[in-house]
Design a protein around this motif. Structure first.
Motif, PDB file in Angstrom:
ATOM      1  N   THR A 290       4.452  11.878  -0.224  1.00  0.00           N
ATOM      2  CA  THR A 290       3.189  11.316  -0.731  1.00  0.00           C
ATOM      3  C   THR A 290       2.035  12.233  -0.332  1.00  0.00           C
TER       4      THR A 290
ATOM      5  N   CYS B  27      -3.864   2.513   5.965  1.00  0.00           N
ATOM      6  CA  CYS B  27      -3.153   3.704   5.490  1.00  0.00           C
ATOM      7  C   CYS B  27      -3.378   4.822   6.486  1.00  0.00           C
TER       8      CYS B  27
ATOM      9  N   ILE C  12      -3.496   4.384  -3.710  1.00  0.00           N
ATOM     10  CA  ILE C  12      -2.958   3.471  -2.703  1.00  0.00           C
ATOM     11  C   ILE C  12      -4.143   2.838  -1.978  1.00  0.00           C
TER      12      ILE C  12
ATOM     13  N   LEU D 118      -0.150   0.409  -5.042  1.00  0.00           N
ATOM     14  CA  LEU D 118       0.261  -0.112  -3.738  1.00  0.00           C
ATOM     15  C   LEU D 118      -0.977  -0.458  -2.936  1.00  0.00           C
TER      16      LEU D 118
END
Ligand SMILES: Cc1cc2nc3c(=O)[nH]c(=O)nc-3n(C[C@H](O)[C@H](O)[C@H](O)COP(=O)(O)OP(=O)(O)OC[C@H]3O[C@@H](n4cnc5c(N)ncnc54)[C@H](O)[C@@H]3O)c2cc1C
Length: 499
Positions: A204, A9, A227, A4
């Protein structure tokens, strides 16, 4: 494993992270992922219904981190953390205070340029537009007499909805009736109102930040694979977990990282140091007879007072209720009683600095947490605590309480001298649940700083911190609103830099 990638983030959807993710999404054009180790709080009655506030810290959504045993004093308590969207605001007691302006003047003086009272005030205003905050009202006699006792002791009635100083007031709480107003409830609901560029990835667990040898953070390693973050990663995992993630990523005191064979990306000795808290203790007295009680929130009000007459702002917060606070006095052997009153107090600007250290390179292992209470060199924290015991006793000895109170249960009427009171405090002091300061914000030239005033990790690009960790000095009141303010202001700083 999935691969991803997002523009930003945000790691941790707690007090600061949930606010940041939402505010950032509204201010930047790119995509934002909120990575939260726990599940969503949606539909979880034990989180959303404030009446059940005691359940989360004890249940599967909470965890406790034991402290390093002190050479002397109480080693029985632990730090609760929560793993659920909303973070600690999904398990806290919703007490809502804006800190006084003097706290943020001190932040500026400590190198946090741009975090003065004028700059932070609009962010608190924005939070209060979105979060419902209400004032508790109780007409129980057992509550009323505590207000009368404060009046007899010379304290005036105050409202906490405007700037205040010494006095006693009713609780303001971030809830609407029984409905908790966590950061998640206020900023991530309802689902269909969320901006399309925000992805919330619960379950997560971020294990570390991946940093290139030239010092750029571009991705996080998680239980669901790597990610990527095209622009920035912002750590909001709280004052205990954020410094742990930094150390596991090679950012921290180099000698400690090498001990665990972690490649050093940036030697920052301040990571995990400067652990601040509000140490707490209490005075318990027996009641002469049964007391009416409120089954949900049985504290009556909060008194702010000065132990040191020249303090810039009240230096002690005393919560008063018709119920004993026996969490620490019970195990320490102090007697209880079926009915009683407690004065629970915290040192508002405690100066002792604890520290966190890695105990293992395994991301699942807990840190070693040493709160180091009462280690400030001039004994300030203990002086304020002793003052707290004496003020509580004065309140319980007022005419308003005559006929209501019996024997003092803790520390007990034979505990008179400062030395004996100090022993009692050491034996029973516990956390006020406000760990902070472990990635201190300050000027770039200051070797104790971890983040600069724009919250960037010093010496690393693409990585910021926005949570309780960044506090340069403790704030004088319960800290959740300040953590949310940090998340809100972080969004503005990031958005400004993206233009
Ligand atoms: C029992 C208790 C009662 C309290 N009562 C009050 C009160 O009444 N009033 C008040 O003002 N303050 C109170 N506080 C303090 C306040 O709630 C916290 O200080 C505040 O929520 C901290 O915000 P934060 O964003 O720094 O961290 P948190 O709110 O703790 O958020 C951290 C988030 O990061 C997530 N996370 C952690 N590690 C990872 C990882 N590796 N990967 C992904 N996600 C991760 C966590 O699950 C959590 O959601 C209380 C705290 C506790 C524990």
């Amino acid at each position: 494993m999935e691969t991803l990638e997002f523009d930003y983030c945000v790691v941790g959807g707690g007090g600061a992270g949930a606010v940041l993710a939402r505010a950032l999404t509204e201010q930047v054009g790119g995509t934002v992922a909120l990575l939260e180790i726990g599940p969503s709080d949606a539909g979880r009655d034990e989180v959303l219904d404030f009446r059940r506030y005691r359940e989360v810290p004890a249940g599967e959504l909470g965890r406790r981190i034991p402290i390093v045993q002190p050479p002397r004093g109480n080693g029985r308590f632990s730090y609760p953390i929560s793993r659920v969207l909303g973070g600690s605001t999904s398990q806290n007691t919703c007490i809502w205070f804006r800190p006084p302006a003097s706290d943020f003047a001190d932040w500026q003086a400590a190198g946090a340029k741009g975090w003065g009272p004028e700059e932070i005030s609009p962010h608190f205003d924005a939070l209060e537009k979105r979060i419902h905050v209400e004032t508790e009202a109780s007409d129980l006699d057992s509550h009323r007499i505590l207000f009368d006792a404060a009046r007899d002791a010379g304290f005036k009635r105050i409202e906490f909805s405007a700037p205040f100083d010494e006095g006693i007031g009713r609780y303001r709480m971030s809830k609407s009736g029984h409905l908790r107003q966590s950061s998640s409830v206020a900023f991530l609901r309802p689902d269909d109102s969320l901006p399309k560029n925000l992805a919330i990835l619960t379950g997560t667990a971020v294990e570390r930040v991946l940093i290139s040898p030239d010092g750029r953070a571009g991705a996080v390693a998680t239980n669901r694979g790597t990610i990527g973050a095209r622009r920035e990663i912002i750590l909001c995992a709280g004052a205990l977990e954020t410094p742990k993630l930094l150390m596991l990523s090679g950012i921290g005191p180099a000698d400690e990282l090498r001990r665990f064979a972690i490649p050093v990306r940036r030697d920052l000795p301040g990571v995990g140091r400067h652990l601040l808290d509000h140490p707490a203790a209490c005075v318990n007295v027996a009641a002469r007879g049964p007391l009416a009680r409120d089954d949900v929130w049985n504290y009556a009000g909060v008194l702010f007072a000065r132990v040191e007459p020249d303090a810039a702002w009240p230096d002690i917060e005393i919560q008063l209720g018709p119920e004993l606070f026996e969490q620490q006095t019970g195990p320490a052997g102090y007697p209880g009683s079926p009915f009683g009153f407690a004065a629970y107090f915290t040192v508002n600007r405690a100066r002792s600095e604890g520290r966190l250290a890695l105990a293992s390179p395994d991301h699942r292992a807990d840190l070693a947490v040493d709160p180091a209470y009462f280690t400030d060199p001039d004994g300030y924290d203990m002086r304020i605590m002793v003052g707290g015991v004496r003020r509580a006793r004065r309140l319980f000895a007022t005419p308003a309480m005559a006929g209501w109170v019996g024997a003092e249960l803790a520390p007990g009427s034979d505990c008179e001298t400062d030395e004996r009171i100090e022993d009692f405090i050491r034996e029973t002091a516990t956390t006020g649940y406000h760990p902070a300061g472990t990635c201190r914000m300050g000027s770039v030239g200051d070797p104790t700083s971890v983040v600069d005033p724009a919250l960037n990790i010093i010496g690393i690009s693409g990585l910021r911190v926005a949570d309780a960790s960044i506090m340069p000095t403790m704030v004088s009141v319960n800290i959740a609103p300040t953590c949310m303010m940090i998340g809100h202001r972080a969004a503005s700083l990031i958005a400004a830099d993206s233009r």
